[in-house]
Design a protein around this motif. Structure first.
Motif, PDB file in Angstrom:
ATOM      1  N   LEU A  88       0.838  -1.198   0.000  1.00  0.00           N
ATOM      2  CA  LEU A  88       0.000   0.000   0.000  1.00  0.00           C
ATOM      3  C   LEU A  88       0.874   1.251   0.000  1.00  0.00           C
ATOM      4  CD1 LEU A  88      -2.818  -0.816   2.600  1.00  0.00           C
ATOM      5  CD2 LEU A  88      -3.103  -0.550   0.129  1.00  0.00           C
ATOM      6  N   ILE A  89       0.504   2.224  -0.828  1.00  0.00           N
ATOM      7  CA  ILE A  89       1.208   3.505  -0.849  1.00  0.00           C
ATOM      8  C   ILE A  89       1.108   4.184   0.516  1.00  0.00           C
ATOM      9  CG2 ILE A  89       1.155   5.840  -1.810  1.00  0.00           C
ATOM     10  CD1 ILE A  89       2.365   3.884  -3.737  1.00  0.00           C
ATOM     11  N   SER A  90      -0.061   4.120   1.127  1.00  0.00           N
ATOM     12  CA  SER A  90      -0.250   4.774   2.427  1.00  0.00           C
ATOM     13  C   SER A  90       0.671   4.178   3.483  1.00  0.00           C
ATOM     14  CB  SER A  90      -1.706   4.659   2.870  1.00  0.00           C
ATOM     15  OG  SER A  90      -2.121   3.310   2.936  1.00  0.00           O
ATOM     16  N   ALA A  91       0.927   2.870   3.427  1.00  0.00           N
ATOM     17  CA  ALA A  91       1.833   2.229   4.380  1.00  0.00           C
ATOM     18  C   ALA A  91       3.271   2.682   4.156  1.00  0.00           C
ATOM     19  CB  ALA A  91       1.731   0.709   4.256  1.00  0.00           C
ATOM     20  N   GLU A  92       3.634   2.893   2.901  1.00  0.00           N
ATOM     21  CA  GLU A  92       4.972   3.408   2.606  1.00  0.00           C
ATOM     22  C   GLU A  92       5.214   4.761   3.256  1.00  0.00           C
ATOM     23  OE1 GLU A  92       7.043   3.019  -1.196  1.00  0.00           O
ATOM     24  OE2 GLU A  92       5.138   2.300  -2.009  1.00  0.00           O
ATOM     25  N   MET A  93       4.163   5.574   3.327  1.00  0.00           N
ATOM     26  CA  MET A  93       4.324   6.924   3.864  1.00  0.00           C
ATOM     27  C   MET A  93       4.580   6.922   5.368  1.00  0.00           C
ATOM     28  SD  MET A  93       4.405   9.041   1.459  1.00  0.00           S
ATOM     29  CE  MET A  93       4.221  10.591   2.337  1.00  0.00           C
ATOM     30  N   ALA A  94       4.361   5.792   6.012  1.00  0.00           N
ATOM     31  CA  ALA A  94       4.683   5.675   7.435  1.00  0.00           C
ATOM     32  C   ALA A  94       6.146   5.311   7.648  1.00  0.00           C
ATOM     33  CB  ALA A  94       3.779   4.638   8.096  1.00  0.00           C
ATOM     34  N   PRO A 116      -0.567   9.643   2.164  1.00  0.00           N
ATOM     35  CA  PRO A 116      -0.755   8.909   3.428  1.00  0.00           C
ATOM     36  C   PRO A 116      -2.201   8.485   3.698  1.00  0.00           C
ATOM     37  CG  PRO A 116       0.294  11.074   3.774  1.00  0.00           C
ATOM     38  CD  PRO A 116      -0.287  11.065   2.412  1.00  0.00           C
ATOM     39  N   ASN A 117      -3.127   8.854   2.821  1.00  0.00           N
ATOM     40  CA  ASN A 117      -4.545   8.613   3.084  1.00  0.00           C
ATOM     41  C   ASN A 117      -4.807   7.112   3.271  1.00  0.00           C
ATOM     42  OD1 ASN A 117      -7.426   8.361   2.917  1.00  0.00           O
ATOM     43  ND2 ASN A 117      -7.502  10.322   1.867  1.00  0.00           N
ATOM     44  N   PRO A 118      -5.269   6.695   4.465  1.00  0.00           N
ATOM     45  CA  PRO A 118      -5.440   5.259   4.737  1.00  0.00           C
ATOM     46  C   PRO A 118      -6.560   4.609   3.928  1.00  0.00           C
ATOM     47  CG  PRO A 118      -6.386   6.574   6.515  1.00  0.00           C
ATOM     48  CD  PRO A 118      -5.656   7.524   5.626  1.00  0.00           C
ATOM     49  N   PHE A 119      -7.436   5.420   3.332  1.00  0.00           N
ATOM     50  CA  PHE A 119      -8.525   4.873   2.524  1.00  0.00           C
ATOM     51  C   PHE A 119      -8.070   4.512   1.109  1.00  0.00           C
ATOM     52  CE2 PHE A 119     -11.153   7.249   5.621  1.00  0.00           C
ATOM     53  CZ  PHE A 119     -12.028   6.248   5.988  1.00  0.00           C
ATOM     54  N   MET A 120      -6.932   5.053   0.678  1.00  0.00           N
ATOM     55  CA  MET A 120      -6.499   4.856  -0.691  1.00  0.00           C
ATOM     56  C   MET A 120      -5.890   3.465  -0.861  1.00  0.00           C
ATOM     57  SD  MET A 120      -7.296   7.497  -2.510  1.00  0.00           S
ATOM     58  CE  MET A 120      -8.784   7.604  -1.544  1.00  0.00           C
ATOM     59  N   PRO A 121      -6.511   2.587  -1.643  1.00  0.00           N
ATOM     60  CA  PRO A 121      -6.027   1.207  -1.773  1.00  0.00           C
ATOM     61  C   PRO A 121      -4.930   1.037  -2.817  1.00  0.00           C
ATOM     62  CG  PRO A 121      -8.055   1.468  -3.008  1.00  0.00           C
ATOM     63  CD  PRO A 121      -7.767   2.816  -2.380  1.00  0.00           C
TER      64      PRO A 121
END
Length: 431
Positions: free
Chosen positions: A339-345, A386-391
């Motif tokens: 997930l892109i959002s996980a990368e941002m963490a 970082p949006n957690p909804f973005m799959p």
């Protein structure tokens, strides 16, 4: 809580608003009547991006009380969308804005007043002919994806009854020409470079063939190429609208909102009575209209020049969004992220794309004036990715990277070469 309750008037507005649902602030019946009698806007492509963005900003314009016409949807590809996502809900939908904080905002969209199947086999076609012959029509627009502008030799051979989208549009423009060569703007809102040129090329391919075959007079082609009559402006659209999200469905169900059924058509279109989309959005449009236009700027659209639209698109694609997305996705694949959002963490990956954006890309950005490049990158790094909804998965973004390098990193590479070898470049090259 159902959309049909709003249609019938048998609903408790206080209950909806208490649960965070924003309801329309305009008289929908009055708007529908005025739109039917004197339509101004027809949109081709009734998918999720349209419902989440163009229809939503028109809804905002209507909420101001400064405008009184809705939009008419014309579907050229998947007619089940009309039967299953529009008709049962009298064209209402629920827009769920996915916030980077992990919360959602909910808004009932009521700006669509008619939804028609754009094909000769349906009675809706005669309604479209009637609309195109009406002098009040100002704009037709599109979110049909870039491949929707394609032209096939076999379709050109069908004469005045084509089956592809551009052929049907050309047939309807022929009706407008016969009604007095009435002015109109043909506005692409698809996410592709110089999109107005693509829709123009598609329409003219049919018109030229019909003129050569003696089916229509030369004057029709002259009409389509006369910019005092018909224009094909460019635009830049940017908003991520994924298919209906399971987490969103659960959140709505917890509110008591019952219109949560997923819809998958035979053509594998995925939709629902609700549409979920990221909170950040941009629509920059070349202001080149021949018969007036709906005031979409009341809902947040930016009207400007063609050159500025081009600068905004260049800023997005070559520096402020796409290169960051691509670079982090390559490393995300290597590091096992899905997930892109996980990368941002990941602090290292976040720092990596911050340096790419602010230190490497920013020196080659041309500020378009209507959008600040620093603010644009800030929204990408702090709210969008970082949006957690973005799959979105890095595997999808990284696909075909070799094909993307010249466009997404070309300007930065040129700058790097110039800086490292100034003696080879007595004059700074155009970038």
């Amino acid at each position: 809580m159902k959309l049909c309750d709003i249609i019938s008037g048998k609903y408790d507005a206080g209950e909806w608003e208490a649960k965070g649902y924003e309801l329309p602030k305009f008289d929908r019946a009055a708007v529908a009547k005025k739109t039917h009698d004197a339509p101004t806007w027809v949109h081709f492509g009734g998918g999720n991006i349209f419902r989440a963005f163009p229809a939503a900003i028109l809804n905002e314009a209507l909420n101001t009380g400064k405008y009184d016409r809705g939009v008419i949807v014309a579907e050229t590809f998947d007619y089940e969308v009309i039967d299953k996502a529009y008709a049962p809900y009298d064209n209402l939908s629920l827009l769920v804005s996915l916030q980077s904080t992990g919360t959602i905002e909910k808004k009932v969209i009521a700006s669509v007043t008619e939804a028609l199947k754009a094909d000769y086999q349906f009675a809706d076609w005669q309604r479209l002919v009637e609309i195109f012959r009406n002098p009040s029509l100002q704009m037709i627009s599109f979110t049909i994806t870039e491949k929707g502008y394609s032209v096939a030799p076999a379709d050109l051979e069908r004469g005045l009854t084509p089956v592809l989208a551009m052929g049907k549009v050309c047939a309807l423009l022929w009706e407008r020409y016969q009604a007095g060569a009435l002015p109109l703007t043909v506005q692409s809102m698809d996410n592709c470079s110089h999109n107005g040129d693509k829709v123009k090329a598609g329409v003219l391919a049919y018109a030229e063939r019909w003129v050569n075959d003696g089916l229509v007079p030369e004057g029709f082609l002259q009409y389509l190429t006369d910019e005092t009559k018909v224009t094909f402006p460019w635009s830049m659209i940017d908003k991520i609208t994924p298919r209906p999200h399971e987490k969103v469905k659960e959140l709505l169900a917890a509110d008591g909102f019952e219109d949560n059924d997923y819809i998958e058509t035979a053509k594998h279109t995925f939709t629902a009575p609700f549409v979920n989309a990221e909170e950040v959005q941009y629509l920059v449009i070349e202001d080149h209209y021949t018969n007036g236009r709906p005031p979409l700027d009341l809902g947040g659209a930016l009207y400007t020049t063609r050159d500025t639209v081009d600068k905004v698109e260049t800023m997005k694609v070559t520096t402020c969004l796409n290169p960051l997305h691509t670079a982090m996705s390559i490393y995300g694949c290597l590091l096992g992220y899905t997930l892109i959002s996980a990368e941002m963490a990941d602090a290292d990956l976040r720092s990596f794309i911050q340096k790419i954006g602010y230190m490497e890309a920013m020196p080659v950005v041309t500020d378009p004036g209507v959008l600040n490049p620093y603010e644009f990158i800030g929204a990408v790094i702090n709210r969008r990715l970082p949006n957690p909804f973005m799959p979105d998965a890095p595997q999808r973004i990284a696909m075909d990277t070799s094909q993307k390098l010249p466009i997404r990193f070309g300007e930065t590479i040129k700058r790097a070469i110039w800086c490292s070898s100034p003696s080879r470049w007595p004059v700074m090259p155009a970038i």
